[in-house]
Design an enzyme around this catalytic site. Structure first.
Site, PDB file in Angstrom:
ATOM      1  N   GLU A   1      12.899  15.280   8.804  1.00 29.79           N
ATOM      2  CA  GLU A   1      12.675  14.297   7.740  1.00 29.79           C
ATOM      3  C   GLU A   1      11.851  15.000   6.683  1.00 29.79           C
ATOM      4  OE1 GLU A   1      10.169  11.228   9.194  1.00 29.79           O
ATOM      5  OE2 GLU A   1      11.552  10.654  10.772  1.00 29.79           O
TER       6      GLU A   1
ATOM      7  N   ASP B   1       0.761   5.648   6.138  1.00 28.56           N
ATOM      8  CA  ASP B   1       0.326   6.956   6.625  1.00 28.56           C
ATOM      9  C   ASP B   1      -1.180   7.046   6.830  1.00 28.56           C
ATOM     10  OD1 ASP B   1       2.721   8.643   6.868  1.00 28.56           O
ATOM     11  OD2 ASP B   1       2.974   8.139   4.761  1.00 28.56           O
TER      12      ASP B   1
END
Lengths: 242, 390
Positions: free
Chosen positions: A35, A46
């Site tokens: 990815e 995140d």
């Protein structure tokens, strides 16, 4: 037993040339895919390690065009996916249709959009394979929606929280249920950082996704050695002793 | 469509948050029909927070402008701003949902103080996320939150302001879903927050309507409020939508719209996706959210509530901006003409008075969303103000 492995590599961290070297170093290992992370100003899903990668990449002036340009010249023996938050995709300067055409041209196999939940997929009309997220608390009724997104695989979030390295692996029963119900390859991410965890996941799912651990290695290693270090860590995780 | 205002709003959040939003939506639907819940909310607002707030006729200001100017005195509420209306409502909702830990983001610190206050009132654990830059310019509010027993967590990512504090609060929520209720402070974020916050703030407009009818026997010509995320404006406007009253939302023009250093999302932003909502967002050509500038920490935000986006598109509300300097002038003006020191946020709404061309003889209501004590340090250090204080 050897199963699937997907690495998350943030584009442009510490710079795009290094990203390219890292991606090339992962050839020949038999991994499933990578990815490629598109930087975003507000990466809400995140943790701190990957937040820094986003920030540095943006400071380097990395954008979708530069990433796709790099990808278009890349020869790799695994699948490439693009992970991006929604706004850079839908506000692509030339329009999302042009972006989708470009993604097809450079051979991207699917989009992973962390702030696009299953229930909103139909409201944004992205005519491209989307990798859906399933969490331990995802409702069975929402799993039905996955059938409509032509998913190459399912990204299973293995814990509550943002990205980062953790020890345990909860929710094995739920994973089994999801896999049985969807009949799509199930890849498990969020918090995976040890060879033992990889083996445990491989017992119930089709593969693992590893991100924060690799990003931390990238942040701690000099540009010269970083590709070799990342490769070494991936080999260790997949149990490749060659 | 459910969860949308026209095309704006929605729930653009990580999948893992979806069940939590559904739980919140269900809980809110239940209390919406529960008279006892609203009775408790209203009683606390009356006895504890100090509602109803006066609609004050500002005589000297009216003489100066040749209009009848009324101020809705949200600055007189406990903790000094309208934010307490929403904090009390959401903390009551958290209690109904059995959550014992509340988290909040804060920009100017007013929402953080309001949440810390409501948490103290009910003995809940409280964590407030605040950008480092905002902590520096709103020091007294940081100290108030700590005194009230809240933990204030500095946010050093991104622009170190409100947008980053929301990111950090969302990350906390994602991590601590089962125990934690996220008290969002403005009409932003994923559905159902924009609706919940507006509903807990709409009491401002409802009272105002009742009060102006009593004093003037008719609705005002203009109602003005400042817009950052947009909660005081949404609370003030909601009752007046489609009533014929001219509604004006004033954004932070910073150093001037042409300089790029401002926080005018509705005027200069593009439709995008931020903090779970499809709305107007200040962003660059690559869809990266831009950092903003405003002398007022509470308006310093790159996005705006999705219902405002809808009101803009449908023309139900008119949006404009005033600069830092115009707001500072209005700050001084109200202090000297009426003996009321307004919050810098509210000073943006006041500054708009000078921009209305046909003000003569009109009835105008300005929402005085908060008081200015928290802003003294940043106002007094500004050259535009310093030179005019003896």
């Amino acid at each position: 037993m050897r199963k699937g492995f997907i690495a998350y590599i943030p584009a442009g961290f510490p710079d795009l040339e290094t990203t390219e070297k890292i991606l090339l170093s992962l050839n020949g290992l038999g991994i499933t895919g990578v990815e490629i992370g598109v930087p975003f100003s507000d990466p809400v899903a995140d943790g701190p390690v990957i937040q820094i990668a986003h920030k540095v990449a943006l400071e380097n002036g990395v954008n979708l065009d530069k990433i796709l340009e790099m990808v278009s010249n890349l020869k790799v023996d695994y699948d490439l996916y693009l992970m991006s938050y929604l706004n850079p995709i839908l506000n692509y300067p030339a329009g999302k249709e042009i972006l989708i055409r470009r993604l097809r041209e450079v051979g991207i196999k699917g989009l992973i959009v962390p702030d696009l939940p299953l229930r909103e997929v139909e409201n944004v009309e992205i005519d491209f394979p989307l990798v859906p997220f399933v969490a331990p608390n995802t409702r069975e009724s929402d799993l039905e929606r996955i059938r409509r997104v032509s998913a190459p695989f399912v990204y299973y979030i293995s814990r509550y929280g943002v990205t980062g390295e953790k020890e345990d692996l909860p929710f094995v029963d739920h994973m089994k249920m999801v896999k049985e119900k969807l009949r799509l390859p199930l890849f498990v991410g969020f918090g995976i950082s040890k060879r033992e965890q990889v083996e445990k996941v491989w017992e119930v799912a089709d593969g693992v996704i590893v991100g924060s651990l690799l990003v931390r290695i990238i942040s701690e290693t000099s540009r010269k050695e970083v590709a070799a270090k990342v490769k070494e860590k991936v080999k260790e995780l997949i149990g490749d002793h060659s | 469509m459910k969860g949308y205002f026209g095309p704006y709003g929605g729930q653009y959040v990580p999948e893992i948050l979806m069940p939590a939003l559904e739980e919140l939506e269900k809980a809110y639907e239940e209390v919406s029909r529960d008279e006892a819940f609203w009775a408790e909310y209203r009683k606390l607002l009356e006895d504890y927070a100090g509602r109803p707030t006066p609609l004050y006729f500002a005589k000297r200001l009216s003489e100066k402008y040749g209009a009848k100017i009324y101020l809705k005195r949200e600055d007189l509420l406990h903790t000094g701003a309208h934010k307490i209306n929403n904090a009390i409502g959401q903390v009551l909702l958290a209690l109904r949902m059995g959550k014992r830990r509340v988290i909040a983001e804060t920009g100017a610190g007013q929402h953080g103080v309001a949440t810390a206050t409501a948490a103290a009132l009910f003995g809940l654990e409280c964590v407030v996320y605040m950008g480092e830059e905002d902590m520096n310019r709103q020091r007294p509010n940081v100290e108030r939150m700590r005194l009230l027993g809240a933990k204030v967590v500095p946010v050093s990512s991104g622009s170190k302001t409100l947008k980053d504090a929301i990111n950090e609060a969302l990350r906390d929520w994602i991590t601590n879903l089962p125990t934690t209720y996220y008290v969002l402070g403005s009409v932003v974020g994923p559905h159902p927050y924009p609706t919940i916050v507006r509903d807990f703030q709409k009491i401002i407009g409802e009272e105002t309507k009742h009060q102006i009818l009593e004093k003037e026997g008719r609705l005002p010509d203009y109602v003005i409020a400042c817009v950052g995320g947009g909660s005081n404006a949404a609370g003030m406007f909601y009752t007046f939508i489609d009533s014929g009253v001219k509604l004006v939302g004033v954004e932070a023009g910073g150093k001037g719209l042409e300089t790029g250093e401002h926080a005018a999302s509705l005027l200069r932003g593009k439709v995008g996706y931020l903090h779970g909502s499809k709305t107007y967002v200040l962003q660059d050509e690559w869809g990266q959210v831009r950092t903003t500038h405003s002398v007022s920490a509470g308006l310093d935000y790159s996005g705006v509530g999705p219902e405002h986006a809808y009101w803009k598109e449908t023309g139900k509300v008119f949006y404009d901006a005033v600069t830092d300097e115009e707001a500072l002038d209005a700050f001084l003006e109200l202090s000297r003409y009426e003996g009321i020191i307004p919050a810098l946020e509210s000073a943006h709404a006041l500054a708009y008075l000078r921009k209305i061309e046909d003000l003569d003889g009109k009835i105008v209501v300005v929402n005085l969303s908060g008081r200015g004590d928290k802003d003294l340090a940043s106002v007094l250090s500004h050259p535009r103000v310093r030179e005019r204080i003896s």
